[in-house]
Write an enzyme that holds these catalytic residues in place. Structure first.
Site, PDB file in Angstrom:
ATOM      1  N   THR A  96       0.871  -1.169   0.000  1.00 22.52           N
ATOM      2  CA  THR A  96       0.000   0.000   0.000  1.00 22.52           C
ATOM      3  C   THR A  96       0.904   1.213   0.000  1.00 22.52           C
ATOM      4  O   THR A  96       1.552   1.530   1.009  1.00 22.52           O
ATOM      5  CB  THR A  96      -0.935   0.013   1.217  1.00 22.52           C
ATOM      6  N   LYS A 171      -7.239   1.535  -3.498  1.00 30.14           N
ATOM      7  CA  LYS A 171      -6.956   1.168  -2.108  1.00 30.14           C
ATOM      8  C   LYS A 171      -7.194   2.360  -1.181  1.00 30.14           C
ATOM      9  O   LYS A 171      -7.669   2.205  -0.045  1.00 30.14           O
ATOM     10  CB  LYS A 171      -5.510   0.682  -1.968  1.00 30.14           C
ATOM     11  N   LYS A 239      -0.526   5.424   8.404  1.00 32.05           N
ATOM     12  CA  LYS A 239       0.294   5.540   7.198  1.00 32.05           C
ATOM     13  C   LYS A 239      -0.601   5.600   5.970  1.00 32.05           C
ATOM     14  O   LYS A 239      -0.427   6.457   5.094  1.00 32.05           O
ATOM     15  CB  LYS A 239       1.251   4.354   7.087  1.00 32.05           C
TER      16      LYS A 239
END
Length: 287
Positions: A96, A171, A239
């Protein structure tokens, strides 16, 4: 196929295992070499000491590492995977990361005669262990068609969403939606407790209606018990949300709830919950 897998964390370790179980010839690399040796002792295959060594002679090189910088570290430079890959080979990135780094590496790969697909996953550690991840891809259609059957070794769904970067952008949508859902569920459970209701009875009832979600079905019992060690860590979520908010500043999207939930997660971190799972938003309300 001959494949490599770079990064044997909580996601990569079982993902590589599923590739091996499906009959692929797997070479693994991990920053801590002893972990790669352990994987080989359990599953066979070969351990490499550098990403370049792991990538040599492979048709597909998979990676699942921590962030943009980690991804650059395993792809570019004299010991990076790109330096070892044969022309026509494909790099599939399950990290990711930002859409920006996906586009950067896609362009660099093309210059070298390689192909690149950004392919972040959803489903967490349990999804990786059970081989039922959802994979969101960005890249070229012909390249995707080559790698999709192999990705399905550890996935239950895999789809090309658009050109390079589209997988990472999708995502981000996933994480934006999860953030809002978990906060809403936390507030609902908190409200039910304050109202003197039987939380389990309430959730079992409303989960049969329009309020139903994966988070509700899979997390309300542990949340109600004040247990937060069953999934994706707060540090990782922050994050990911940072990536979402940075991209929103670039594309002009307004994410007021996402920004607020990110701040709530910072409060969880201050409470010592950096490694708690994302459902720990309830702990902030119950301080």
């Amino acid at each position: 196929m001959k494949v490599a897998f770079l990064g044997l964390g909580v996601m990569g370790y079982p993902m590589a295992r599923h590739l091996r179980a499906k009959g692929h010839d797997v070479t693994v690399y991990n920053r801590t070499f002893s972990k790669a040796e352990t994987w080989v002792s359990e599953h066979g295959g070969r351990a490499a000491r550098t990403p370049r060594e792991a990538a040599q002679g492979q048709e597909i090189v998979f990676a699942c590492v921590g962030n943009d910088d980690d991804l650059r570290a395993v792809t570019i430079g004299p010991d990076g995977a790109f330096a070892g890959m044969d022309k026509g080979a494909v790099f599939v990135d399950h990290t990711t990361a930002s859409a920006e780094v996906a586009r950067e590496l896609y362009a660099l790969a093309r210059e070298k005669g390689l192909a690149f697909v950004d392919a972040p996953v959803s489903g967490g550690q349990a999804g990786a262990e059970n081989g039922v991840l959802t994979v969101m891809c960005g890249g070229d259609a012909d390249v995707f068609a080559r790698v999709e059957p192999v990705i399905m070794s550890f996935a239950r769904a895999c789809r090309l969403l658009g050109p390079s970067g589209a997988g990472q952008l999708t995502k981000m949508v996933n994480q934006i939606c999860i953030a809002g859902l978990v906060q809403a569920l936390s507030e609902g459970v908190h409200f039910a407790k304050k109202a003197g209701l039987d939380v389990e009875a309430v959730i079992e009832t409303i989960s049969k209606g329009a309020a139903q979600s994966w988070q509700m079905e899979n997390r309300y019992k542990t949340m109600n018990a004040g247990k937060y060690d069953f999934g994706f860590a707060v540090d990782w979520m922050r994050k990911d949300l940072s990536i979402c908010l940075s991209e929103a500043r670039r594309n002009g999207a307004h994410l007021p709830v996402t920004a607020l939930v990110d701040q709530f997660y910072s409060e969880v971190q201050k409470m010592g919950g950096k490694r708690w799972d994302t459902s720990s938003l309830l702990a902030v309300l119950e301080r």
